[in-house]
Design a protein around this motif. Structure first.
Motif, PDB file in Angstrom:
ATOM      1  N   THR B 152       2.574  -2.549   5.509  1.00  0.00           N
ATOM      2  CA  THR B 152       3.656  -2.900   6.425  1.00  0.00           C
ATOM      3  C   THR B 152       3.177  -2.873   7.876  1.00  0.00           C
ATOM      4  O   THR B 152       3.485  -3.771   8.657  1.00  0.00           O
ATOM      5  N   LYS B 153       2.420  -1.831   8.223  1.00  0.00           N
ATOM      6  CA  LYS B 153       2.001  -1.717   9.619  1.00  0.00           C
ATOM      7  C   LYS B 153       1.024  -2.806  10.018  1.00  0.00           C
ATOM      8  O   LYS B 153       0.888  -3.130  11.196  1.00  0.00           O
ATOM      9  N   LEU B 154       0.328  -3.378   9.048  1.00  0.00           N
ATOM     10  CA  LEU B 154      -0.561  -4.492   9.349  1.00  0.00           C
ATOM     11  C   LEU B 154       0.231  -5.649   9.971  1.00  0.00           C
ATOM     12  O   LEU B 154      -0.300  -6.415  10.770  1.00  0.00           O
ATOM     13  N   TRP B 181      -3.561  -6.814   1.816  1.00  0.00           N
ATOM     14  CA  TRP B 181      -2.374  -7.487   1.288  1.00  0.00           C
ATOM     15  C   TRP B 181      -2.622  -8.093  -0.089  1.00  0.00           C
ATOM     16  O   TRP B 181      -1.674  -8.378  -0.825  1.00  0.00           O
ATOM     17  N   GLY B 182      -3.900  -8.317  -0.398  1.00  0.00           N
ATOM     18  CA  GLY B 182      -4.199  -8.953  -1.672  1.00  0.00           C
ATOM     19  C   GLY B 182      -3.790 -10.409  -1.720  1.00  0.00           C
ATOM     20  O   GLY B 182      -3.242 -10.868  -2.718  1.00  0.00           O
ATOM     21  N   VAL B 183      -4.039 -11.107  -0.625  1.00  0.00           N
ATOM     22  CA  VAL B 183      -3.682 -12.525  -0.571  1.00  0.00           C
ATOM     23  C   VAL B 183      -4.850 -13.291   0.045  1.00  0.00           C
ATOM     24  O   VAL B 183      -5.818 -12.695   0.508  1.00  0.00           O
ATOM     25  N   ARG B 233       3.479 -11.354   6.361  1.00  0.00           N
ATOM     26  CA  ARG B 233       2.836 -11.492   5.071  1.00  0.00           C
ATOM     27  C   ARG B 233       3.379 -12.748   4.411  1.00  0.00           C
ATOM     28  O   ARG B 233       4.576 -12.994   4.484  1.00  0.00           O
ATOM     29  N   PRO B 234       2.531 -13.537   3.786  1.00  0.00           N
ATOM     30  CA  PRO B 234       3.065 -14.731   3.106  1.00  0.00           C
ATOM     31  C   PRO B 234       4.040 -14.321   2.018  1.00  0.00           C
ATOM     32  O   PRO B 234       3.837 -13.314   1.343  1.00  0.00           O
TER      33      PRO B 234
END
Lengths: 244, 244
Positions: B152-154, B181-183, B233-234
């Motif tokens: 979240t803080k990213l 995020w793993g994206v 985040r996407p």
DNA sequence: CCCCTTATTGTCAGTTCGACATTAAGGGGG
DNA sequence: CCCCCTTAATGTCGAACTGACAATAAGGGG
């Protein structure tokens, strides 16, 4: 968590403090209690207290204090842990580690009759943090952290709905953002933006509400736990800081 | 915090646990230590331990454990408090309240020679949370909370720079976002977006760096403490998960 | 000098944003 | 019942931003 059987770790007193935030007459307030005993007798403090016994859960203790000191029922209230405050010397009586909780309540009209302490009162957040109020222990910092947390979470979580009653109008929601952030927002753009975020709010029947002027639609909190896209706080117009 | 002179509040053991996150070879890792003693002997656990004495500050204790158990110097490392974990029964030895800290470190190439515990190892976060790893106490939840906090803080703080060395390229930064995020992100759009956020990153001289391909510009963390606008985040295209 | 690799800059149409105007839907008073 | 006042909701418009993708730039190796 490590080893050692011979050495005995120190035991420490554990307390719970509550930062209860609400909106009253469109103003952001925090609940403070005047201390009736030393230390800090006469100063304002957050509601809270020590654990009842060595088996009490800290979250349960927070709920208990919420009832005892603020006469509030924790059910269907937003409660989240803020953090642990354990600087040595924060309590002149000895080493105390306090776990602070952040609670958001819909605006209660009554001044909350405290059962315990000398007097409980809703204090405007701005005033509480201005320095004009004597706050006990490190409660000034705790309140500041809580307010900062709330301001940030308003941007990307549906936290604002926790300030509202079960159903609310979009104007109510806007009041929350304006009071907590201390800014003015355009109602037209706010209306559009809030409705676009999936799962933020959902219509509560064709219901409406009476005031002067055109009746407003009622909404309730939606299922979302995060706001995509977020509602970003307007840039501070000045540029005394920030760089590029 | 309340009254009472006659009644004695319970004393509780206070510990500190560290969630140390880093990127190693573009994979998001957490540092775990194999426990050499009961309880949970043989299981993996977060580095941590009890306060040394009743006067030690909890943050200082976190720094001490960081040095003792991970051989890391807390100076110029991102460290923030994650929260207090004090459910009764979380430690079979008795009532223990643990204050967890979230630490972000640039990717250390070496496997971190633990000084104390049987063995310290970087474990991929995905693996640590998959259930295939035996985690002691409530450390599974603590790691989960830490990872969620980091993700979240990213989005709205410059936290990503804490995963990088003093100077870094924009591609390095992108790796952080992608791993945490793993994206997958588009390098062109990422480049543009990151540079537009005032105070996020600033050029570190005309310096460059060698690899194959065109040399990349180096940057360092800027003065901003929040990202305006945030990097969102996407959206997950599916909706099979999400929960809190 | 050609080729391969990675970095950085462009392009473009669809979407969103902020500022501001306009229309809609009650209620009250005459 | 009609005019007016108030607040709610929708619409407009140019500027800015977004995501998808193309094109150019700058080294290093053969």
């Amino acid at each position: 968590m490590t080893d050692d059987d011979t050495w005995t770790p120190p035991e420490i007193l554990v307390a719970v403090d509550l930062v209860i935030l609400t909106l009253r007459a469109s103003v952001f307030h925090v609940l403070l209690i005047e201390r009736g005993i030393e230390p800090f007798k006469g100063a304002q403090a957050l509601p809270g207290g020590f654990l009842n016994n060595a088996e009490e859960d800290i979250y349960a203790a927070a709920l208990r204090e919420l009832r005892e000191e603020a006469d509030l029922d924790g059910t269907d209230l937003h409660i989240e842990q803020l953090g642990a405050y354990g600087t040595p010397g924060r309590d002149p009586r000895g080493r105390v580690l306090s776990v602070a909780y952040l609670t958001i309540a819909p605006g209660l009209p009554e001044p909350v009759a405290g059962t315990d302490a000398s007097g409980a009162a809703w204090v405007p957040v701005e005033q509480a943090l201005s320095g004009s109020v004597q706050l006990a222990f490190d409660h000034w910092k705790i309140v500041g952290d809580a307010v900062e947390r709330a301001r940030t979470k308003l941007e990307h979580t549906p936290l604002a709905t926790a300030f509202c009653t079960k159903t609310f109008t979009i104007a109510d929601l806007q009041e929350v953002y304006e009071a907590v952030w201390g800014v003015d927002l355009d109602p037209r753009n706010f209306y559009r933006k809030v409705q676009r975020v999936p799962g933020f709010i959902e219509s509560a029947g064709a219901d409406r509400r009476m005031t002067t002027g055109r009746p407003a639609r009622l909404f309730r909190a939606g299922p979302a736990t995060a706001l995509h896209p977020p509602l970003t706080r307007p840039e501070p117009s000045n540029d005394s800081e920030e760089g590029r």
